[in-house]
Structures are given as C-alpha cells and as structure tokens.
Design a protein around this motif. Structure first.
Motif, PDB file in Angstrom:
ATOM      1  N   VAL A 147      -9.394  92.245  31.802  1.00  0.00           N
ATOM      2  CA  VAL A 147     -10.003  91.911  33.080  1.00  0.00           C
ATOM      3  C   VAL A 147     -10.516  90.468  33.110  1.00  0.00           C
ATOM      4  O   VAL A 147     -10.584  89.840  34.158  1.00  0.00           O
ATOM      5  CB  VAL A 147     -11.147  92.900  33.399  1.00  0.00           C
ATOM      6  CG1 VAL A 147     -12.303  92.737  32.421  1.00  0.00           C
ATOM      7  CG2 VAL A 147     -11.625  92.749  34.826  1.00  0.00           C
ATOM      8  N   GLU A 149     -15.315  97.118  31.893  1.00  0.00           N
ATOM      9  CA  GLU A 149     -14.075  97.594  32.504  1.00  0.00           C
ATOM     10  C   GLU A 149     -13.505  98.777  31.740  1.00  0.00           C
ATOM     11  O   GLU A 149     -13.022  99.740  32.333  1.00  0.00           O
ATOM     12  CB  GLU A 149     -13.053  96.455  32.553  1.00  0.00           C
ATOM     13  CG  GLU A 149     -11.674  96.857  33.056  1.00  0.00           C
ATOM     14  CD  GLU A 149     -11.677  97.270  34.516  1.00  0.00           C
ATOM     15  OE1 GLU A 149     -10.660  97.817  34.981  1.00  0.00           O
ATOM     16  OE2 GLU A 149     -12.702  97.049  35.209  1.00  0.00           O
ATOM     17  N   GLN A 187     -12.753 102.442  33.124  1.00  0.00           N
ATOM     18  CA  GLN A 187     -11.437 103.042  33.017  1.00  0.00           C
ATOM     19  C   GLN A 187     -11.504 104.441  32.392  1.00  0.00           C
ATOM     20  O   GLN A 187     -10.763 105.337  32.780  1.00  0.00           O
ATOM     21  CB  GLN A 187     -10.520 102.156  32.170  1.00  0.00           C
ATOM     22  CG  GLN A 187     -10.135 100.837  32.814  1.00  0.00           C
ATOM     23  CD  GLN A 187      -9.022 101.009  33.832  1.00  0.00           C
ATOM     24  OE1 GLN A 187      -8.337 102.019  33.836  1.00  0.00           O
ATOM     25  NE2 GLN A 187      -8.865 100.040  34.703  1.00  0.00           N
TER      26      GLN A 187
END
Length: 456
Positions: A415, A433, A437
């Motif tokens: 990211v 991130e 996820q």
C-alpha cells in the motif's frame, strides 16, 4: 495473521468474518473455537510413512466460490472443528490469504531488478558467477509454475532463473504431469528400467531473460506421470506404489537429455553440472556413476545434491526393487542404496541416502541446517554418511537469501512504498493495511506476528 488479542466468542460457535477485498485478492473466511478434551490421532507408523509421498494433502475443508469471486471456506461433510488440548487457550482463525497469488513472474523480476539497480549506486558484494562455460542442468520432481506442492518448486524455479541471468547455459528438467502450454516436443529416448524398455518424450519451452540469456525448460513425458490425484500420491490412498519407478525414470531421462536434445543448434554435452533436489532425484548421481561414467560418458560432469528436507527420503523394500533387476545397476551398488527403516528393517532402499553417498557435493539451504543434518536428530538416519562427507569438505550450507525483487522501495503490491528515510511510516501503513485485509483489529499497538515454516 495472528494477533495477541482476539475478540471473545462463545464456545462451540463457528466464527466467520466478513471477507474484505483488496490487494491480496480472494480471502477465505473461517474460524473454529471449541472447548473439548484432546483426541489422539491414531496415526500408525505406516500412515506416517505414506505421508512421505505428498506434502500437499488437502485439509478437511471445501472451497466454495461465490459469483463475486470471494473464496469462502466452509467445513466439508466430513470435517469437524479441531480439538483443543487441555489447558490451552482458545484459538481462532479469522481469515486467510495466499501471498503466492502475488509472486512476480520472470518478466516482472527483471523489471524490478533493473529498476532497483538504477536507483542503487552502491550495492553490497554478492556471490560472483564462476565457470560460466559450464552448463547447469537442474533436475527436480516439481518446478514452479508448472507443478508445485510446496517450497521445493519455488526454489527450483529460482535456480532456473538465477543461473541463466548470471550467464550459464541453463536447463531445468521436471516431469510433464499435464498438458503444459507453449511446449514443443523436441525428442525421445528409450530407457531400460524394471526389466523392460520404456520410451519417454521430451517437451521443451524456452524462456529468454534478455542479453541472450535464458533457460531451456524440459519436461519428461511418460504415462506414469499422468496422475490427476496428485504429484506423489492420492490423498485418499497414500503414496503411489510405483513412485520408485517414476522418479528413477526421471533421473535416467535427465541424464540422457543433455546428450540427445539439440536445443538452439547444439546439445549441452557431457561437461555439465547437475543439480539434483531431494529424494526424488537421489538416483541421478547413482546412475551417473554406475551407468555413464563407467562407460566413459560424463567423465568431467559433476553432480550436486541439494537437501531441502531430510524428513523425506524415499524408502522402499529392496526385495521389491532389487538393485540389478529393477534399477539395472551392478550388484555392488547395493552398498550405496542400502537403507534402514523401522518397518522394512535392512530390506530397504533409501533413494536420498544413495544420492548423498554418490553426489560430488551435498548442499543445504543454510549453514545451520548443514550442521543439523549431521546430528542423529536432524539426519534421520543419514547423519553418519553426512559426517563422513563433511570431513572431506563436501557438505556445505548456503543461506537462502531474499531475491532482489522483494524490495519495499519498488514493490508494486504494497500500500505504501518506503525506504530507509521513511521506513517507520511505511511499515505502519503496511501493517494497518494487512490488519484490514485479514479482518483483524486495526490497532498499531497490537503485535502482529508473521511466521514462515511448517506447522506439522
């Protein structure tokens, strides 16, 4: 992904989380929480031996894919939540992802490596390529991306790429388990094994990596390799009973390929360096010594045996696979093939042991593992042979490294890219991130642990 803090969920409840969508693609969802006394596996020694044939036995869950493309893992009809040991804390699995979906192919590796070399002025010293006039022939039972049950295929795929880009003429040989695309039949040869003659076909795919460098991928085709159930065995029935035949055939075919295949206008010839990998190719150095060198072929060739996992050795009953009538070797080769097993006793052929004894060099994936396999605990019965070989300077461990394309400053799949100057901010963003996820709590203060290794 495991965090040190998990939400409280009632005992006996199957916990699922909403599968988010992001850079990692499809994410499975499942989680078990159960309070129950442990139950024994009931696994016998014979069952454990059958596991040697395949590392890819599927777990007791079924993948169900929705129209939206999200992989949702649900229990199969025969599955049950895993038992929990007494006194252990509750364990949950909130979500799963596969990083293999984001692995760079050879073209992307080249692009990432070139970009990094342009950005980096000073680079640390590395191993230099030597003996570039010696072709390298890599032999393995699996080769990424065509066949893979685990890490072996990944490493062998890297060998094929790295030796080629460093300037060696490179060939990688593996069975043709399926109808691989963009492969052309380039030859055939007849092989004597198990008391009769067998014809194998060779299929070829050339991949060029620039600057006139590339790899010749060779796939050995024979009916015995065409098994839809798995590479090494049927998950429902264990190891294929003819695996000794299948991989002995592969070894002889691999020895024939550099001699008979005209690739790019010439054969590889006799002065090559073979790299054999794990028990499935253990017979390669044996055949080179007894079948070829004694007949004035491959006199200057060398063979390295790479040990990725000593736990799998390829043991079979010698009375079922006699050295002379099955392998086609002189009886004196018994001393190299002789093994020992709890089930077979002295009536045992050990393919990996044979490879260790006859190889010119034995390599492992780290210096520490090279030491470990010389101990009774790590050598799995071959520690004496390995100690003897090490006393002659013929056992070495080369530490597996991180390939150039795994660079956070150029990685297109994270990211936020980061370098030395902003690595703290970059790692925080990537951690957040990853938590998102996986459906975990997005908290920078929680410890997020990553583990690479075997869980069994």
């Amino acid at each position: 992904g495991v965090q040190t803090e998990v939400p409280k969920v009632p005992s006996g409840v199957l916990r699922t989380v909403k599968p988010p969508v992001g850079k990692f693609g499809d994410i499975g969802q499942a989680g078990y929480i159960r309070k129950s006394p442990p139950s024994g596996s009931g696994e016998s020694a014979e069952t454990a031996d059958n596991k040697e044939a395949s590392e890819s036995t599927p777990c007791s869950e079924t993948d169900v894919h929705s129209h939206a493309g999200l992989g949702r893992r649900v229990p199969s009809a025969t599955s049950s939540p895993p038992p929990e040991s007494a006194g252990m804390c509750e364990l949950t699995r909130g979500a799963s992802l596969s990083t293999f979906e984001q692995l760079a192919d050879n073209a992307e590796k080249l692009w990432l490596r070139q970009e990094m070399e342009e950005r980096e002025i000073e680079r640390p010293a590395r191993y230099g390529a030597r003996h570039l006039n010696t072709p390298v022939v890599i032999v393995s039972s699996e080769l990424n991306p065509w066949s893979k049950t685990g890490g072996l295929a990944m490493v062998v795929g890297s060998y094929a790429y790295e030796f080629a880009v460093r300037g060696h003429r490179t060939m990688a040989i593996s069975p043709r388990y399926g109808d691989y695309q963009n492969c052309q039949r380039v030859g055939a040869t007849k092989i004597w094994l198990a008391g009769q003659e067998h014809e194998v076909q060779f299929y070829h795919q050339r991949q060029d990596f620039g600057n006139g460098r590339g790899c010749d991928y060779i796939f050995v085709d024979h009916d015995c390799f065409h098994r839809p159930q798995g590479l090494y065995g049927d998950p429902a029935g264990g190891e294929y009973p003819d695996n000794c035949f299948r991989f002995s055939l592969l070894c002889i075919a691999a020895a024939e390929a550099p001699l008979v295949l005209n690739l790019g206008g010439s054969v590889y010839g006799e002065e090559v360096c073979f790299i054999a990998n794990d028990w499935q190719t253990g017979m390669l150095p044996v055949y080179l010594n007894y079948k070829y060198k004694r007949n004035r072929t491959y006199q200057k060739a060398r063979c390295m045996m790479v040990l990725h996992n000593m736990g799998y050795q390829g043991k079979y009953r010698m009375s079922s696979f006699p050295v002379d009538r099955f392998f086609g070797l002189p009886y004196e080769a018994v001393k190299d093939l002789q093994g020992e097993d709890l089930n077979f006793g002295q009536d045992c052929v050990n393919l990996l042991g044979a490879g260790v004894r006859r190889a010119d060099r034995v390599l492992t994936v780290s210096p520490n593992y090279a030491f470990e396999i010389q101990t009774p605990e790590g050598g799995h019965g071959l520690h004496t042979d390995l100690r003897e070989k090490a006393s002659k300077g013929r056992v070495m461990g080369i530490l597996n490294g991180i390939s150039d394309e795994w660079n956070p400053s150029t990685d297109p799949h994270i990211v936020m890219r980061y370098e030395r100057e902003n690595f703290e901010e970059g790692k925080r963003c990537c951690k957040a991130e990853l938590q998102r996820q996986l459906g975990l709590t997005e908290d920078p203060k929680l410890c997020l642990i990553g583990f690479f290794g075997r869980l069994c």
